[in-house]
Design a protein around this motif. Structure first.
Motif, PDB file in Angstrom:
ATOM      1  N   VAL A 127       8.306   9.562 -10.907  1.00 37.56           N
ATOM      2  CA  VAL A 127       9.528   9.972 -10.880  1.00 37.56           C
ATOM      3  C   VAL A 127       9.625   8.922  -9.310  1.00 37.56           C
ATOM      4  CG1 VAL A 127      10.513  10.965  -9.162  1.00 37.56           C
ATOM      5  CG2 VAL A 127       9.587  11.945 -11.900  1.00 37.56           C
ATOM      6  N   ALA A 128       7.971   8.286  -9.029  1.00 42.62           N
ATOM      7  CA  ALA A 128       8.488   7.681  -7.309  1.00 42.62           C
ATOM      8  C   ALA A 128       9.515   6.335  -7.602  1.00 42.62           C
ATOM      9  CB  ALA A 128       7.393   7.465  -6.573  1.00 42.62           C
ATOM     10  N   PHE A 129       8.817   5.886  -8.787  1.00 47.52           N
ATOM     11  CA  PHE A 129       8.314   4.113  -8.867  1.00 47.52           C
ATOM     12  C   PHE A 129       9.878   3.997 -10.054  1.00 47.52           C
ATOM     13  CE2 PHE A 129       4.291   4.550  -7.927  1.00 47.52           C
ATOM     14  CZ  PHE A 129       4.355   3.990  -6.362  1.00 47.52           C
ATOM     15  N   SER A 130      10.500   5.493 -10.343  1.00 49.37           N
ATOM     16  CA  SER A 130      11.726   5.342 -11.424  1.00 49.37           C
ATOM     17  C   SER A 130      13.299   4.900 -10.706  1.00 49.37           C
ATOM     18  CB  SER A 130      12.563   6.639 -11.738  1.00 49.37           C
ATOM     19  OG  SER A 130      12.721   7.274 -10.955  1.00 49.37           O
ATOM     20  N   LYS A 131      12.819   3.916  -9.589  1.00 51.66           N
ATOM     21  CA  LYS A 131      13.931   3.512  -8.811  1.00 51.66           C
ATOM     22  C   LYS A 131      13.507   3.164  -7.675  1.00 51.66           C
ATOM     23  CE  LYS A 131      17.533   6.447 -10.269  1.00 51.66           C
ATOM     24  NZ  LYS A 131      17.762   8.097  -9.827  1.00 51.66           N
ATOM     25  N   PRO A 132      14.131   1.688  -7.207  1.00 52.97           N
ATOM     26  CA  PRO A 132      13.186   1.485  -6.125  1.00 52.97           C
ATOM     27  C   PRO A 132      12.964   2.003  -4.751  1.00 52.97           C
ATOM     28  CG  PRO A 132      14.728  -0.287  -7.048  1.00 52.97           C
ATOM     29  CD  PRO A 132      15.013   1.366  -7.598  1.00 52.97           C
ATOM     30  N   GLN A 133      14.774   2.480  -4.544  1.00 49.62           N
ATOM     31  CA  GLN A 133      14.823   3.187  -2.870  1.00 49.62           C
ATOM     32  C   GLN A 133      13.665   4.476  -2.997  1.00 49.62           C
ATOM     33  OE1 GLN A 133      17.012   3.362  -6.003  1.00 49.62           O
ATOM     34  NE2 GLN A 133      18.655   4.942  -5.604  1.00 49.62           N
ATOM     35  N   ILE A 134      13.071   5.580  -4.488  1.00 54.84           N
ATOM     36  CA  ILE A 134      12.936   6.372  -3.825  1.00 54.84           C
ATOM     37  C   ILE A 134      10.941   6.303  -2.165  1.00 54.84           C
ATOM     38  CG2 ILE A 134      11.365   8.803  -4.702  1.00 54.84           C
ATOM     39  CD1 ILE A 134      13.338   8.229  -7.229  1.00 54.84           C
TER      40      ILE A 134
END
Length: 310
Positions: A127-134
């Motif tokens: 989850v943390a690295f699924s999108k660059p802004q998390i």
């Protein structure tokens, strides 16, 4: 109505495998309660990949029994860093010591009264690295405020504490979450509970560590950090395919805990505004995916009414 699509096992396994090369530091701040510390560390060792997932232990003024336990554990276990404070600094300062020592892509602050489950680190990373802004990620639990199953409502001075369903262990609830979460396993949130808090390297590099002046004793510091992360342009997420058990043992007595919790809440509202704090809490309470998972998990309990799932 629309039915969420759960992750297929092969899809989830592929996503877990995709995190195989990432590094994590697991920071565990300890102040006594050796029986729970022993159980927590055993669960971490059983679920981590030792050469990629370092354990950073901050012994914050524990007594002789707990100090000896931590020394023995560090001596016998690969990739462990132990830091001892002879005099307790308090949770927030102890956590910041661990955060400053971290060098990994994801650092997870983990309470010492938790039991982690299979692939918890990789699923937080998923989850943390699924999108660059998390920037922040946390799991579901039995006792983690709005991340709790099935009931998120607490009492004065104490957030929600749920028993596990009859006959189920933490690992069973973890499998249940994998089976019932939406495919992406992710709910965006304005606040993440601090009991198991995954923080990306990018966020630490941008906003630093906890505010140990305003939140010295660890009540409200993760909410303040959550708001600071959002203000810096980061998103926060709950990994709904991941379950971590939280015993909610008490480092402080009931009256002391209530006083600290109230003071932390007052300071949080002074810094960020009552409207923002209340809106963030309400949005989590009303999030449709969390509402759905709470209702489904309530059916695991004998007293639950079928109407709860409507």
């Amino acid at each position: 109505g629309w039915e969420p699509v759960p992750a297929r096992r092969d899809d989830l396994d592929r996503r877990i495998a995709a995190q195989a090369e990432r590094t994590a530091d697991i920071v565990v701040c300890v102040h006594n309660a050796p029986d729970w510390v022993r159980r927590c560390l055993a669960s971490v060792v059983a679920t981590r990949t030792a050469h990629r997932h370092r354990i950073i232990l901050i012994d914050d003024g524990s007594d002789a029994e707990t100090a000896a336990l931590l020394q023995a554990f560090a001596a016998a276990t690969d990739n462990v860093l132990l830091v001892r404070h002879d005099v307790a600094l308090g949770y927030t300062k102890a956590a910041n010591v661990g955060l400053r020592l971290s060098e990994a892509e994801l650092v997870v602050l983990l309470n010492s009264d938790t039991v982690v489950t299979r692939h918890w680190i990789e699923k937080l990373m998923d989850v943390a690295f699924s999108k660059p802004q998390i920037g922040l990620v946390g799991p579901l639990s039995n006792a983690a405020s709005n991340q709790s199953l099935p009931d998120f409502r607490g009492t004065a001075g104490q957030t929600a504490v749920n028993d596990l369903p009859p006959g189920m262990e933490p690992e069973d609830m973890n499998a249940w979450c994998e089976a019932h979460a939406r495919r992406e396993g992710c709910v965006h949130a304005a606040l993440i509970h601090g009991f198991c808090l995954g923080i990306t390297r990018a966020l630490i590099d941008r906003i630093g560590v906890f505010d140990e002046e305003n939140f010295k004793f660890g009540y409200g510091e993760e909410d303040d950090y959550s708001f600071r992360a959002v203000d810096a342009g980061f998103a926060l997420a709950i990994a709904t395919h991941t379950f971590v058990y939280h015993a909610k043992t008490q480092s402080y007595g009931t009256d002391r805990r209530k006083a600290l919790s109230k003071a932390g809440g007052v300071r949080l509202r002074e810094l960020h505004g009552r409207v923002r704090v209340d809106r963030a809490t309400r949005n989590l309470a009303e999030d449709p995916e969390l509402v759905r998972l709470r209702a489904l998990s309530a059916l695991l309990f004998p007293a639950a009414s079928p109407a709860a799932a409507d």
